[in-house]
Design a protein around this motif. Structure first.
Motif, mmCIF file in Angstrom:
data_model
loop_
_atom_site.group_PDB
_atom_site.id
_atom_site.type_symbol
_atom_site.label_atom_id
_atom_site.label_comp_id
_atom_site.label_asym_id
_atom_site.label_seq_id
_atom_site.Cartn_x
_atom_site.Cartn_y
_atom_site.Cartn_z
ATOM 1 N N GLU A 233 0.797 -1.113 0.034
ATOM 2 C CA GLU A 233 0.041 -0.041 -0.022
ATOM 3 C C GLU A 233 1.018 1.166 -0.063
ATOM 4 N N ARG A 234 0.494 2.194 -0.781
ATOM 5 C CA ARG A 234 1.250 3.474 -0.552
ATOM 6 C C ARG A 234 0.951 4.384 0.401
ATOM 7 N N MET A 235 2.041 4.736 1.056
ATOM 8 C CA MET A 235 2.066 5.648 2.318
ATOM 9 C C MET A 235 2.202 6.963 1.884
ATOM 10 N N ASP A 236 1.847 8.089 3.078
ATOM 11 C CA ASP A 236 2.420 9.122 2.652
ATOM 12 C C ASP A 236 3.730 9.575 2.630
ATOM 13 N N ASP A 237 3.987 10.620 2.256
ATOM 14 C CA ASP A 237 5.248 10.897 1.732
ATOM 15 C C ASP A 237 6.379 10.767 2.869
ATOM 16 N N GLU A 238 6.074 11.257 4.049
ATOM 17 C CA GLU A 238 6.801 11.076 5.249
ATOM 18 C C GLU A 238 7.106 9.593 5.638
ATOM 19 N N ALA A 239 6.017 8.979 5.833
ATOM 20 C CA ALA A 239 6.300 7.381 5.868
ATOM 21 C C ALA A 239 6.992 6.672 5.089
ATOM 22 N N GLU A 240 6.702 7.035 3.830
ATOM 23 C CA GLU A 240 7.432 6.405 2.553
ATOM 24 C C GLU A 240 9.006 6.515 2.663
ATOM 25 N N GLU A 241 9.143 7.729 3.109
ATOM 26 C CA GLU A 241 10.563 8.145 3.349
ATOM 27 C C GLU A 241 11.176 7.465 4.580
ATOM 28 N N ARG A 242 10.444 7.210 5.403
ATOM 29 C CA ARG A 242 11.069 6.290 6.459
ATOM 30 C C ARG A 242 11.176 5.052 6.455
ATOM 31 N N ARG A 243 10.276 4.478 5.539
ATOM 32 C CA ARG A 243 10.157 3.174 5.030
ATOM 33 C C ARG A 243 11.452 2.722 3.972
ATOM 34 N N ARG A 244 11.891 3.546 3.436
ATOM 35 C CA ARG A 244 13.084 3.340 2.532
ATOM 36 C C ARG A 244 14.331 3.555 3.391
ATOM 37 N N ARG A 245 14.415 4.545 4.285
ATOM 38 C CA ARG A 245 15.473 4.441 5.019
ATOM 39 C C ARG A 245 15.577 3.404 6.012
ATOM 40 N N PHE A 246 14.611 2.688 6.298
ATOM 41 C CA PHE A 246 14.636 1.439 7.290
ATOM 42 C C PHE A 246 14.919 0.015 6.567
ATOM 43 N N PHE A 247 14.526 0.241 5.257
ATOM 44 C CA PHE A 247 14.610 -1.143 4.397
ATOM 45 C C PHE A 247 15.256 -1.140 3.266
ATOM 46 N N ARG A 248 15.801 0.063 2.903
ATOM 47 C CA ARG A 248 16.716 0.070 1.576
ATOM 48 C C ARG A 248 17.998 0.818 1.829
ATOM 49 N N THR A 249 18.857 0.607 0.747
ATOM 50 C CA THR A 249 20.253 1.182 0.787
ATOM 51 C C THR A 249 20.488 2.009 -0.357
ATOM 52 N N GLN A 250 21.766 1.935 -0.556
ATOM 53 C CA GLN A 250 22.348 2.550 -1.922
ATOM 54 C C GLN A 250 23.733 1.872 -1.992
ATOM 55 N N TYR A 251 24.131 2.090 -3.282
ATOM 56 C CA TYR A 251 25.586 1.504 -3.605
ATOM 57 C C TYR A 251 26.348 2.648 -4.533
ATOM 58 N N ARG A 252 27.527 2.467 -4.495
ATOM 59 C CA ARG A 252 28.443 3.513 -5.313
ATOM 60 C C ARG A 252 29.698 2.941 -5.781
ATOM 61 N N VAL A 253 30.038 3.522 -6.992
ATOM 62 C CA VAL A 253 31.276 3.166 -7.550
ATOM 63 C C VAL A 253 32.381 3.302 -6.893
ATOM 64 N N VAL A 254 33.330 2.346 -6.422
ATOM 65 C CA VAL A 254 34.504 2.754 -5.663
ATOM 66 C C VAL A 254 35.680 2.936 -6.978
ATOM 67 N N GLU A 255 36.248 4.156 -6.850
ATOM 68 C CA GLU A 255 37.132 4.151 -7.950
ATOM 69 C C GLU A 255 38.504 3.857 -7.442
ATOM 70 N N SER A 256 39.397 3.031 -8.098
ATOM 71 C CA SER A 256 40.768 2.839 -7.796
ATOM 72 C C SER A 256 41.908 3.914 -7.324
ATOM 73 N N GLU A 257 42.302 3.756 -6.562
ATOM 74 C CA GLU A 257 43.446 4.607 -6.113
ATOM 75 C C GLU A 257 44.757 4.183 -6.648
ATOM 76 N N VAL A 258 44.957 3.104 -7.123
ATOM 77 C CA VAL A 258 46.375 2.610 -7.346
ATOM 78 C C VAL A 258 46.677 3.027 -8.623
ATOM 79 N N VAL A 259 48.258 3.595 -8.537
ATOM 80 C CA VAL A 259 48.871 4.107 -9.652
ATOM 81 C C VAL A 259 50.022 3.305 -9.907
#
Length: 529
Positions: free
Chosen positions: A497-523
């Motif tokens: 079920e669709r929540m209101d915006d504030e509740a939806e933001e909390r849901r994503r904070r508690f149940f989802r994450t993010q990823y990022r590219v790790v750039e090489s520092e090796v020279v």
């Protein structure tokens, strides 16, 4: 702690040891002062390093301290792929657990932290298979809880309810992606394996848009313990010490990600991760015999325990997606499977006229993972093999029936029951005692089958008090947890079920994450796979 086998082009294995690329270049900002004595570095037969003065009439020798690789260094480097067991992790060990518990003040003290232990079903299965006689997971959990209580733990949980919530969120995310249907949405790749996520972030940045944002059961358990249960106990997140027992060393890296750090209270969702093997070592050091029965009573856990999810012993992610599609389809669907090689199974859902509407796969081990990455890249129009430079490129897509919609990805061959932190078989196929670590061998297939068998024998006989099964009772608990976590909307909210915006933001904070590219520092070092 034994190192894993190295990944080479001629002998592809699933785990990597630190290599030359793991050495982080250091920029020298201070130049030698005029007249300063010249020195050189010498190495003795034992591998120790010494700085020796060359110009002094009385040469001096100074032993140099060995450099240590911290967990943050490992997460910020792209020289390796996975194999957290090859990294010196000083704050993720059973010794650290004992140190924290021994220094924990009395419960009446304001600085007291409530010790909580959460253990995965795969770890329980590994412990069960190591016992002389078959032992149901419920009994093993009772004995682990008794041992944990002797150390000072106040609460002991298994992580199957956290997995239930992860699966529900996984289905919700897949439905969202399916509805959008744009580039980078499908195929959706499972996100529960930190070895796979680490590999993608460091060498296949082009795959990150396809990886599910849903947290793993370990991290959702961290949310439940520190946010939901903590509130019921009247404790702040920093007043709880949460330890998990996992089948994989890479779970230590996952718990240490900055995304799972609560800056407001300066604490992590999971404070410390120990492997199944480390828990076994801790029990042996304390003289605890896992074979001996313990006094048990019906658990008064606020969470359902030892829930079973049909499908795979690695979380049942693909099976749950298949069940969702079948149950929501307007026509009956037929499921067919095909296993082109070991640890790779393809499953297809088709309409009565034979038209495929969903194609998924279970992919375990880097041998299969490399091929799946290339296949996903071709079907999605992604340039593969560019690491952080990977990007969407104009390319004709393959037909819908020829590409995956979802892939359950695990880095370990055989899946999570064969994780790098699991117990090794006591004997080889010929019945002889063997030092598996010294031989550089992780496990054998017969032993993995024993652990797999123990995994599915959740309760055994006699049957203990029934856990809530898939259905109304479990739905009520899950919906209540969702509604209470996603305040200020306090009323019950269905998972789809669709929540209101504030509740939806909390849901994503508690149940989802993010990823990022790790750039090489090796020279100056070419890292090729």
């Amino acid at each position: 702690m034994a190192f894993s086998g190295a990944l080479t082009l001629t002998d592809l294995n699933d785990f990597i040891t630190p290599a030359q690329a793991c050495i982080k270049p250091v920029e020298q900002t201070n130049k030698p002062e005029p007249g300063a004595a010249a020195t050189e570095i010498r190495i003795d037969s034992g591998g120790s390093y010494y700085e020796v003065s060359k110009e002094s009439s009385t040469p001096s020798t100074q032993k140099l301290q060995a450099a240590e690789i911290s967990l943050n260094d490992c997460l910020a480097c792209s020289g390796c792929i996975t194999s957290a067991e090859s990294v010196l992790i000083t704050l993720q060990s059973h010794a650290e657990v004992l140190s924290v518990l021994s220094s924990n003040p009395p419960s009446s003290s304001p600085s007291y932290r409530v010790p909580v232990l959460s253990i995965s079903p795969q770890s329980l299965a590994s412990l069960s298979a190591s016992l002389p006689t078959p032992t149901p997971l419920q009994t093993v959990l009772d004995r682990v809880a008794a041992f944990a209580a002797s150390l000072g733990f106040v609460h002991v949980f298994d992580t199957t309810f956290a997995r239930e919530l992860a699966l529900r969120e996984h289905v919700a995310e897949f439905s969202e992606r399916k509805a959008r249907g744009g580039d980078g949405d499908l195929p959706m790749l499972a996100s529960a394996c930190p070895g796979w996520v680490c590999y993608a972030e460091k060498t296949h940045g082009e795959m990150l848009p396809f990886i599910a944002r849903t947290k793993s059961p370990q991290q959702i358990m961290g949310t439940l313990v520190k946010e939901w249960l903590g509130e019921k106990w009247g404790k702040r997140p920093d007043q709880i010490y949460h330890v998990t027992v996992m089948p994989c060393y890479d779970k230590k890296l996952e718990a240490s990600r900055s995304d799972f750090y609560n800056e407001q209270y300066s604490t992590r969702d999971v404070d410390c991760v120990i492997t199944t093997g480390e828990l076994d070592l801790l029990m042996r050091e304390k003289g605890f015999d896992l074979c001996l029965p313990v006094a048990t009573s019906s658990p008064s856990s606020p969470l359902p325990y030892l829930l079973t999810h049909s499908g795979s012993s690695s979380g049942s992610y693909l099976s749950t997606i298949l069940t969702h599609i079948s149950e929501t389809s307007s026509v009956p669907l037929t499921l067919t499977s095909h296993a082109p090689r070991a640890d790779l199974e393809e499953l297809t859902l088709s309409t009565p006229d034979g038209a495929p509407i969903f194609r998924g796969a279970r992919c375990y081990g880097f041998r299969n993972l490399q091929n799946v990455v290339r296949r996903v890249g071709r079907s999605a129009g992604v340039q593969v093999g560019r690491g952080a430079a990977g990007r969407l490129v104009p390319r004709k897509r393959e037909g819908k029936g020829e590409r995956y919609d979802y892939v359950e990805v695990m880095a370990c061959p055989g899946g999570c029951v064969n994780g790098g932190g699991q117990l090794k078989p006591p004997r080889d196929a010929e019945g002889l005692t063997r030092d598996w670590a010294a031989d550089g061998v992780r496990t054998d297939k017969a032993w993995t089958r024993e652990v797999e068998k123990a995994y599915w024998d959740t309760h055994g006989i006699p049957t203990p008090p029934a856990s809530p099964k898939l259905g109304t009772s479990l739905d009520e608990v899950a919906v209540r947890v969702l509604g209470e976590l996603c305040k200020p909307r306090a009323e019950a909210v269905r998972w789809d079920e669709r929540m209101d915006d504030e509740a939806e933001e909390r849901r994503r904070r508690f149940f989802r994450t993010q990823y990022r590219v790790v750039e090489s520092e090796v020279v100056g070092l070419g890292v090729k796979w």
